[in-house]
Design an enzyme around this catalytic site. Sequence first.
Site, PDB file in Angstrom:
ATOM      1  N   GLY A 130       2.627  -4.197   0.598  1.00  0.00           N
ATOM      2  CA  GLY A 130       1.121  -4.185   0.607  1.00  0.00           C
ATOM      3  C   GLY A 130       0.614  -5.009   1.398  1.00  0.00           C
ATOM      4  O   GLY A 130       0.813  -6.137   1.604  1.00  0.00           O
ATOM      5  N   ARG A 171       7.604  -7.226   9.091  1.00  0.00           N
ATOM      6  CA  ARG A 171       7.325  -5.944   9.075  1.00  0.00           C
ATOM      7  C   ARG A 171       6.201  -5.690  10.108  1.00  0.00           C
ATOM      8  O   ARG A 171       5.308  -6.857  10.359  1.00  0.00           O
ATOM      9  CB  ARG A 171       6.767  -5.557   7.703  1.00  0.00           C
ATOM     10  CG  ARG A 171       8.020  -5.461   6.528  1.00  0.00           C
ATOM     11  CD  ARG A 171       7.353  -4.703   5.399  1.00  0.00           C
ATOM     12  NE  ARG A 171       7.530  -3.523   5.497  1.00  0.00           N
ATOM     13  CZ  ARG A 171       6.935  -2.575   4.687  1.00  0.00           C
ATOM     14  NH1 ARG A 171       6.254  -3.051   3.562  1.00  0.00           N
ATOM     15  NH2 ARG A 171       6.634  -1.172   4.669  1.00  0.00           N
ATOM     16  N   GLN A 210       6.089   4.039  -4.304  1.00  0.00           N
ATOM     17  CA  GLN A 210       5.133   3.127  -4.952  1.00  0.00           C
ATOM     18  C   GLN A 210       4.130   3.538  -5.665  1.00  0.00           C
ATOM     19  O   GLN A 210       3.274   3.032  -6.681  1.00  0.00           O
ATOM     20  CB  GLN A 210       4.296   2.699  -3.511  1.00  0.00           C
ATOM     21  CG  GLN A 210       5.067   1.728  -2.537  1.00  0.00           C
ATOM     22  CD  GLN A 210       5.806   2.540  -1.501  1.00  0.00           C
ATOM     23  OE1 GLN A 210       6.047   3.611  -1.752  1.00  0.00           O
ATOM     24  NE2 GLN A 210       6.112   1.917  -0.594  1.00  0.00           N
ATOM     25  N   ASP A 237      -3.082  -0.145   6.233  1.00  0.00           N
ATOM     26  CA  ASP A 237      -2.212  -1.228   6.661  1.00  0.00           C
ATOM     27  C   ASP A 237      -2.957  -1.856   8.115  1.00  0.00           C
ATOM     28  O   ASP A 237      -2.534  -3.111   8.479  1.00  0.00           O
ATOM     29  CB  ASP A 237      -0.757  -0.784   7.149  1.00  0.00           C
ATOM     30  CG  ASP A 237      -0.261  -0.888   5.609  1.00  0.00           C
ATOM     31  OD1 ASP A 237      -0.254   0.144   5.065  1.00  0.00           O
ATOM     32  OD2 ASP A 237       0.485  -2.028   5.185  1.00  0.00           O
ATOM     33  N   LYS A 262       0.306   4.282   4.548  1.00  0.00           N
ATOM     34  CA  LYS A 262       1.521   4.620   3.965  1.00  0.00           C
ATOM     35  C   LYS A 262       1.718   6.292   4.535  1.00  0.00           C
ATOM     36  O   LYS A 262       0.690   7.090   4.395  1.00  0.00           O
ATOM     37  CB  LYS A 262       1.444   4.676   2.439  1.00  0.00           C
ATOM     38  CG  LYS A 262       2.867   5.216   1.702  1.00  0.00           C
ATOM     39  CD  LYS A 262       4.071   4.852   2.329  1.00  0.00           C
ATOM     40  CE  LYS A 262       4.154   3.129   2.225  1.00  0.00           C
ATOM     41  NZ  LYS A 262       5.154   2.862   3.237  1.00  0.00           N
TER      42      LYS A 262
HETATM   43  O1  MRU Z   1       5.355   0.037   2.868  1.00  0.00           O
HETATM   44  P1  MRU Z   1       4.226  -0.669   1.757  1.00  0.00           P
HETATM   45  O2  MRU Z   1       4.548  -0.265   0.234  1.00  0.00           O
HETATM   46  O3  MRU Z   1       4.102  -2.016   2.199  1.00  0.00           O
HETATM   47  O4  MRU Z   1       3.018   0.301   2.233  1.00  0.00           O
HETATM   48  C1  MRU Z   1       1.831  -0.158   1.633  1.00  0.00           C
HETATM   49  C2  MRU Z   1       0.606   0.537   1.973  1.00  0.00           C
HETATM   50  O5  MRU Z   1       0.750   1.694   2.547  1.00  0.00           O
HETATM   51  C3  MRU Z   1      -0.762   0.343   1.406  1.00  0.00           C
HETATM   52  O6  MRU Z   1      -1.754   1.626   1.355  1.00  0.00           O
HETATM   53  C4  MRU Z   1      -1.629  -0.593   2.413  1.00  0.00           C
HETATM   54  O7  MRU Z   1      -0.540  -1.643   2.803  1.00  0.00           O
HETATM   55  C5  MRU Z   1      -2.738  -1.053   1.650  1.00  0.00           C
HETATM   56  S1  MRU Z   1      -2.652  -2.372   0.239  1.00  0.00           S
HETATM   57  C6  MRU Z   1      -3.851  -2.727  -0.453  1.00  0.00           C
END
Ligand code: MRU
Length: 346
Positions: free
Chosen positions: A52, A94, A197, A238, A249
């Site tokens: 996240g 990442r 998730q 993100d 995501k």
């Molecule tokens: O791969 P992840 O679980 O880190 O991806 C997270 C997301 O895509 C969330 O929607 C994004 O980070 C916003 S979290 C407030």
Amino acid sequence: MSNEHDSLRAIVWNNDALQLLDQRVLPHETRYLTLRTPEEIANAIKEMVVRGAPAIGITAAFGMVLAARQAFARDKNDWKSLIKKDFQLLAASRPTAVNLFWALAKMQQLIDNLDNYDDSTLLNEAQRIHAVDITDNYRMGDLGSAFIEPNSNVLTHCNTGSLATGGYGTALGVIRSAYRAGNISQVFADETRPWMQGSRLTAWELVQDQIPVTLIVEGAAASLMREKSIRWVIVGADRITANGDVANKIGTYNLAVLAKYHGVKFMVVAPTSTIDMNLANGEMIPIEQREPVEILKFKGQSVSANGATAWNPAFDMTPASLVDVIVTERGVVENPTLEKIQTLFR
Ligand code: MRU
């Protein structure tokens, strides 16, 4: 702020170490890992112990505190140059969530301005980044929930809650606030393949906080919009570029296209630390590609034909033209454009 519907914290600083709720083993196990070095922190981000966008940024900020401690213990004169490799290691953990680079830059700037090593200044800054993220989420909860009419069914994707942030959440924060206001009839959540998730994390979080949640497979979203009169799709981000394009995501773009077709409103909730004014549009966002095995196998068991390959981008890009509103802690932007986003930063 009462903690009704807001009971979880996944990132905890404990004197000399960072404790992270291990999101790989939720919902069946609730275990905190204790991390003491920048290497352990970078690894935890890479391996999705923490995930996240805002949560990754906060974790990296604490990683820099630990990096400085380790560097100073090794060399009291040259500690600043020793940190450089830790900065690179954390930055390489990442690629898509810009909050990571935002938080690292903030910590690095502070380090550059220090004449002498000062642990408490660095720790205060990491703790401030963490605390401000939570306050921003409460603010976005208020601003976003003002759009949610009574008796709304909403759909969310991935996990954007306390697990994905300092606490409370972005999109899930808006859902929490709108639920508390009595305006949400039903929360639907995509299971969010391949990391689940939605089914593992969002569902767990909402159940913990007594907010009823109904899971769907991603393929059910179009039928859901047609049959359950969904009012809003509410997602996090993100990285948002200067023109309002949104990386989130994988599967978010699908929902935005479906929402447009079905007349469902599309809301993106993210702090301004998720906005990257250095990128003109979403085509420029680095999209993380993850291992095919995440699709081909589930918990080590093959779920696909031997010999099949898989394409596994972790994120997609939703063009600004499909976004009705971006909610930030500085205010909301309806029908986002470059000019409107620039005014947020003035
Ligand atoms: O791969 P992840 O679980 O880190 O991806 C997270 C997301 O895509 C969330 O929607 C994004 O980070 C916003 S979290 C407030």
